[in-house]
Design an enzyme around this catalytic site. Structure first.
Site, PDB file in Angstrom:
ATOM      1  N   GLY A  12       0.821  -1.195   0.079  1.00 42.75           N
ATOM      2  CA  GLY A  12       0.011   0.153  -0.015  1.00 42.75           C
ATOM      3  C   GLY A  12       0.788   1.283  -0.046  1.00 42.75           C
ATOM      4  O   GLY A  12       0.389   2.247   0.694  1.00 42.75           O
ATOM      5  N   ASN A  14       1.394   3.179  -2.524  1.00 45.85           N
ATOM      6  CA  ASN A  14       0.764   4.225  -3.272  1.00 45.85           C
ATOM      7  C   ASN A  14      -0.649   4.724  -2.634  1.00 45.85           C
ATOM      8  O   ASN A  14      -0.896   5.908  -2.872  1.00 45.85           O
ATOM      9  CB  ASN A  14       0.442   3.685  -4.708  1.00 45.85           C
ATOM     10  CG  ASN A  14       1.460   3.572  -5.673  1.00 45.85           C
ATOM     11  OD1 ASN A  14       2.250   4.568  -5.974  1.00 45.85           O
ATOM     12  ND2 ASN A  14       1.850   2.579  -6.363  1.00 45.85           N
ATOM     13  N   MET A  91      -3.397  -6.851  -7.706  1.00 48.41           N
ATOM     14  CA  MET A  91      -2.759  -7.701  -8.519  1.00 48.41           C
ATOM     15  C   MET A  91      -3.576  -8.535  -9.449  1.00 48.41           C
ATOM     16  O   MET A  91      -3.121  -9.827  -9.976  1.00 48.41           O
ATOM     17  CB  MET A  91      -1.935  -8.721  -7.387  1.00 48.41           C
ATOM     18  CG  MET A  91      -0.668  -7.931  -6.754  1.00 48.41           C
ATOM     19  SD  MET A  91       0.522  -6.886  -8.023  1.00 48.41           S
ATOM     20  CE  MET A  91       1.080  -8.038  -8.723  1.00 48.41           C
ATOM     21  N   LEU A  94      -9.219  -7.245 -13.977  1.00 47.19           N
ATOM     22  CA  LEU A  94     -10.679  -7.016 -13.556  1.00 47.19           C
ATOM     23  C   LEU A  94     -11.524  -7.481 -15.098  1.00 47.19           C
ATOM     24  O   LEU A  94     -11.017  -7.436 -16.171  1.00 47.19           O
ATOM     25  CB  LEU A  94     -11.073  -5.630 -13.399  1.00 47.19           C
ATOM     26  CG  LEU A  94     -10.250  -4.969 -12.368  1.00 47.19           C
ATOM     27  CD1 LEU A  94     -10.398  -3.396 -12.326  1.00 47.19           C
ATOM     28  CD2 LEU A  94     -11.067  -5.378 -11.006  1.00 47.19           C
ATOM     29  N   ASN A 108      -5.287   3.311 -13.159  1.00 50.37           N
ATOM     30  CA  ASN A 108      -3.944   2.463 -12.564  1.00 50.37           C
ATOM     31  C   ASN A 108      -2.625   3.376 -12.737  1.00 50.37           C
ATOM     32  O   ASN A 108      -2.694   4.012 -13.519  1.00 50.37           O
ATOM     33  CB  ASN A 108      -4.153   1.286 -13.372  1.00 50.37           C
ATOM     34  CG  ASN A 108      -2.978   0.195 -12.826  1.00 50.37           C
ATOM     35  OD1 ASN A 108      -2.977   0.116 -11.908  1.00 50.37           O
ATOM     36  ND2 ASN A 108      -2.162  -0.025 -13.911  1.00 50.37           N
ATOM     37  N   HIS A 110       1.233   2.536 -13.559  1.00 48.01           N
ATOM     38  CA  HIS A 110       2.194   1.546 -13.860  1.00 48.01           C
ATOM     39  C   HIS A 110       3.634   2.036 -13.776  1.00 48.01           C
ATOM     40  O   HIS A 110       3.926   3.191 -14.079  1.00 48.01           O
ATOM     41  CB  HIS A 110       1.804   1.223 -15.294  1.00 48.01           C
ATOM     42  CG  HIS A 110       2.680   0.066 -15.937  1.00 48.01           C
ATOM     43  ND1 HIS A 110       2.481  -1.372 -15.538  1.00 48.01           N
ATOM     44  CD2 HIS A 110       3.718   0.202 -16.760  1.00 48.01           C
ATOM     45  CE1 HIS A 110       3.346  -2.085 -16.196  1.00 48.01           C
ATOM     46  NE2 HIS A 110       4.069  -1.026 -16.984  1.00 48.01           N
TER      47      HIS A 110
END
Length: 211
Positions: A12, A14, A91, A94, A108, A110
């Protein structure tokens, strides 16, 4: 107020960057209404609890397939009226139903400058290993909207980080997080909360004025 759900699977970091910015008053129109973890032992849960943020654990292993797992996520998020979904070290891929339900409302981060070192299998330390193997001089991070193509959605923000001669995958990963990810993910959420982000096909337009 923008109601945000943050999906996590691990430490966690981020999530912490977002929480720090909220505490600083950087994004006054953002409220994290829930942190949703796919793992019951994720350290991100402790970070959320420290700020009294509701935590929901929805273990992937409890569901037979990705579709039923995603359906459980949708049902919970609809019950708490989520406006924006933030993937912060989540991880799992979806389902199409999830992506359609929250079209242009899932972001998201990356750890690479998309379209380099991205796509299926490029997660965690792997993009940094591949970048060093290739010998690139500049890496970075990307915040993008999530679509059915893995790491292929419209790009909101990117930030570059220079590679050092002495870098290892671990040192590069740490610097990309500190210099790029932890800055542009909160910034993207702030821009969305201010109504300044508009998706036009593959491109994201960012207005200079708050709507």
């Amino acid at each position: 107020m923008l109601n945000v759900a943050v999906l996590v699977s691990g430490g966690g970091t981020n999530l912490q960057a977002i929480l720090d910015k909220i505490q600083e008053g950087y994004m006054p129109e953002v409220k994290i209404v829930s942190v949703i973890s796919s793992k019951s032992d994720a350290y991100a849960i402790k970070r959320a609890e420290k700020y009294n943020i509701p935590v929901k654990i929805i273990p992937r292993r409890d569901y037979g397939d990705n579709r039923s797992f995603s359906r459980a996520l949708i049902e919970y998020m609809q019950s708490i009226k989520v406006d924006l979904v933030v993937l912060a070290g989540f991880m799992y891929i979806l389902s199409e139903e999830f992506i359609d339900t929250y079209k242009n409302r899932i972001v998201n981060v990356h750890p690479a400058l998309i379209p380099a070192f991205c796509g299926e299998g490029y997660y965690g330390i792997i993009p940094h290993e591949k970048a060093l193997e290739y010998g690139v001089k500049v890496v970075g991070a990307t915040v993008h909207f999530v679509t059915k193509e893995c790491d292929g959605g419209p790009i909101i923000l990117q930030k570059a980080v220079y590679v050092k001669e002495e870098d290892t995958p671990e040192s590069l990963q740490k610097r990309v997080m500190e210099e790029a990810e932890w800055n542009i993910l909160p910034e993207a959420i702030k821009l969305i909360s201010e109504g300044r982000v508009k998706v036009e096909g593959r491109k994201v337009r960012i207005s200079q004025t708050v709507n």
